[in-house]
Design an enzyme around this catalytic site. Structure first.
Site, short mmCIF file in Angstrom:
data_model
loop_
_atom_site.label_atom_id
_atom_site.label_comp_id
_atom_site.label_asym_id
_atom_site.label_seq_id
_atom_site.Cartn_x
_atom_site.Cartn_y
_atom_site.Cartn_z
N LYS A 33 28.30 7.46 -10.70
CA LYS A 33 28.40 8.70 -11.48
C LYS A 33 28.59 8.36 -12.96
CE LYS A 33 33.34 8.88 -10.41
NZ LYS A 33 34.34 9.40 -9.46
N ARG A 128 41.93 18.51 -5.44
CA ARG A 128 40.92 18.51 -6.48
C ARG A 128 39.59 19.04 -5.92
NH1 ARG A 128 38.77 13.07 -9.48
NH2 ARG A 128 37.90 12.82 -7.38
N TYR A 242 41.55 3.80 -44.27
CA TYR A 242 42.11 5.15 -44.41
C TYR A 242 43.63 5.14 -44.25
CZ TYR A 242 37.52 7.42 -43.91
OH TYR A 242 36.24 7.85 -44.09
N MET A 290 34.95 5.95 -38.14
CA MET A 290 33.90 6.46 -37.25
C MET A 290 32.90 5.39 -36.87
SD MET A 290 31.30 9.67 -37.81
CE MET A 290 32.60 10.84 -38.13
C1 LIG Z 1 34.96 8.34 -8.75
C2 LIG Z 1 35.14 8.43 -7.28
C3 LIG Z 1 35.07 7.28 -6.47
C4 LIG Z 1 35.07 5.89 -7.05
O1 LIG Z 1 36.40 5.60 -7.49
P1 LIG Z 1 36.81 4.20 -8.14
O2 LIG Z 1 38.27 4.33 -8.36
O3 LIG Z 1 36.05 4.11 -9.42
O4 LIG Z 1 36.44 3.12 -7.19
C5 LIG Z 1 35.07 7.45 -5.10
N1 LIG Z 1 35.17 8.68 -4.54
C6 LIG Z 1 35.29 9.81 -5.28
C7 LIG Z 1 35.41 11.12 -4.61
C8 LIG Z 1 35.28 9.72 -6.67
O5 LIG Z 1 35.39 10.83 -7.41
#
Ligand SMILES: *Cc1c(COP(=O)(O)O)cnc(C)c1O
Length: 344
Positions: A33, A128, A242, A290
């Site tokens: 993802k 969640r 800065y 930046m």
């Molecule tokens: C992001 C996610 C994972 C992977 O988690 P990691 O901690 O990066 O290994 C697995 N299952 C779900 C539902 C997630 O949202």
């Protein structure tokens, strides 16, 4: 060349996946993802598919459709957010497997795409995503009759092996799924490391593939080399950057490198981060701006052309700690301006 170079070791990602796979008796998926945690889902997925990975997880149907275009048909692509309004075409044409999170999503899926594969996400306590125990017991028999390909849930505290939440969620997940003849999945990276009770039929590591904690034995995956644009002498009493937050205490040489908070190097890293020229430490001085970072190269005999921010001396998690965040956030914030080199 004015932009920094992010080098991504696809071979290390493959070896991390194999090392996590070797810790279990079951199937190992790959979570890609957010564009492979910022490192490019197509590159990461193609390398892992060539190494034998058959299951990929993304957050949204759009990510799944994009990934399908690069991976071709064959590997399974699972979608954590399930089947949302407007996702039907993407799910159908890209052959995605949505993990249905509610009765509403289940109705949408079986009405829009009868017979199309799906999984079910159960909430075992994180609150969640997924169906809660009450909701699940009401629809469980109907849902199971539709033959979901996977029943999954996610752990809230798996990065802390001693946390009582782990066993609590394991029990809830077992209560919700024991006796059902459908493959199950509970573990992400942290869950793999919790041991065989947590493995079930499929694990879903993400961060461990990319070299991050809690997989302490992971091979590092990214290096970040930043070109020096300019070097100047600064006299004692002069300030840098800065807000005048750094004042020279000795005659100093200050290098200005290309890269800043617009590239994901958030300002909070500033006071606790060191760049390296080979073995020589060059502490960041003054504020991160930046597009630029300033570092003290007084200890160097020659003017460096490049300074390294991520590499053997500084891991993604070291940088995360300096910024008061986690490796996941550092990786996914990596900016679009970097030149990206993929090595095997
Ligand atoms: C992001 C996610 C994972 C992977 O988690 P990691 O901690 O990066 O290994 C697995 N299952 C779900 C539902 C997630 O949202």
């Amino acid at each position: 060349m004015t932009s920094a170079t992010l080098t991504i070791d696809l071979g290390a990602i493959v070896r991390n996946w194999q090392a996590l796979d070797a810790q279990t008796e079951c199937e190992t998926a790959a979570v890609v993802k957010a564009s492979g945690y910022g490192l490019s889902a197509p590159h990461v997925s193609n390398a892992l598919a060539a190494a034998g990975a058959r299951h990929f997880f993304v957050a949204t149907a759009q990510e799944g459709a994009d990934l399908r275009a690069h991976l071709g048909f064959g590997p399974e692509i699972h979608v954590f957010s399930g089947h949302m309004a407007g996702d039907t075409e993407a799910i159908r044409t890209a052959h995605l497997i949505p993990h249905l999170n509610s009765v509403d999503q289940m109705l949408r899926h079986v009405e829009a795409l009868p017979g199309a594969p799906f999984g079910i996400q159960l909430d075992s306590g994180m609150n969640r995503l997924g169906m809660e125990p009450g909701e699940w017991s009401a629809v469980r028999d109907i849902a199971v009759a539709q033959k979901p390909v996977l029943l999954m849930s996610h752990l809230a505290c798996a990065d802390d092996p001693d946390h009582p939440m782990n066993a609590q969620q394991l029990n809830t997940f077992r209560d919700m799924t024991d006796g059902i003849d459908i493959p199950r999945s509970l573990a992400a990276t942290g869950g793999v490391l919790l041991g065989p009770d947590y493995h079930f039929d499929l694990t879903r590591p993400g961060i461990g593939l990319y070299g991050g904690l809690p997989f302490v034995d992971a091979e590092p995956v990214v290096t970040l080399d930043m070109p020096v644009i300019q070097i100047r002498d600064v006299a004692p009493g002069e300030t840098v950057g800065y807000g005048n937050t750094w004042t020279a205490r000795r005659p100093s040489r200050i290098a200005t490198v290309s890269g800043g908070y617009a590239d994901g190097l958030i300002r909070a890293i500033g006071p606790h981060t060191t760049l390296y020229a080979g073995e020589t430490a060059c502490p960041v001085v003054g504020r991160v701006s930046m597009d630029l970072i300033t570092a003290d190269v007084t200890e160097m005999r020659h003017d460096p052309e490049m300074l390294q921010l991520l590499g053997p001396h500084t891991s993604v998690d070291t940088l995360a700690e300096a910024a008061g965040t986690i490796g996941y956030e550092i990786l996914t914030a990596m900016g679009g301006r970097y030149q990206r080199d993929y090595v095997e």
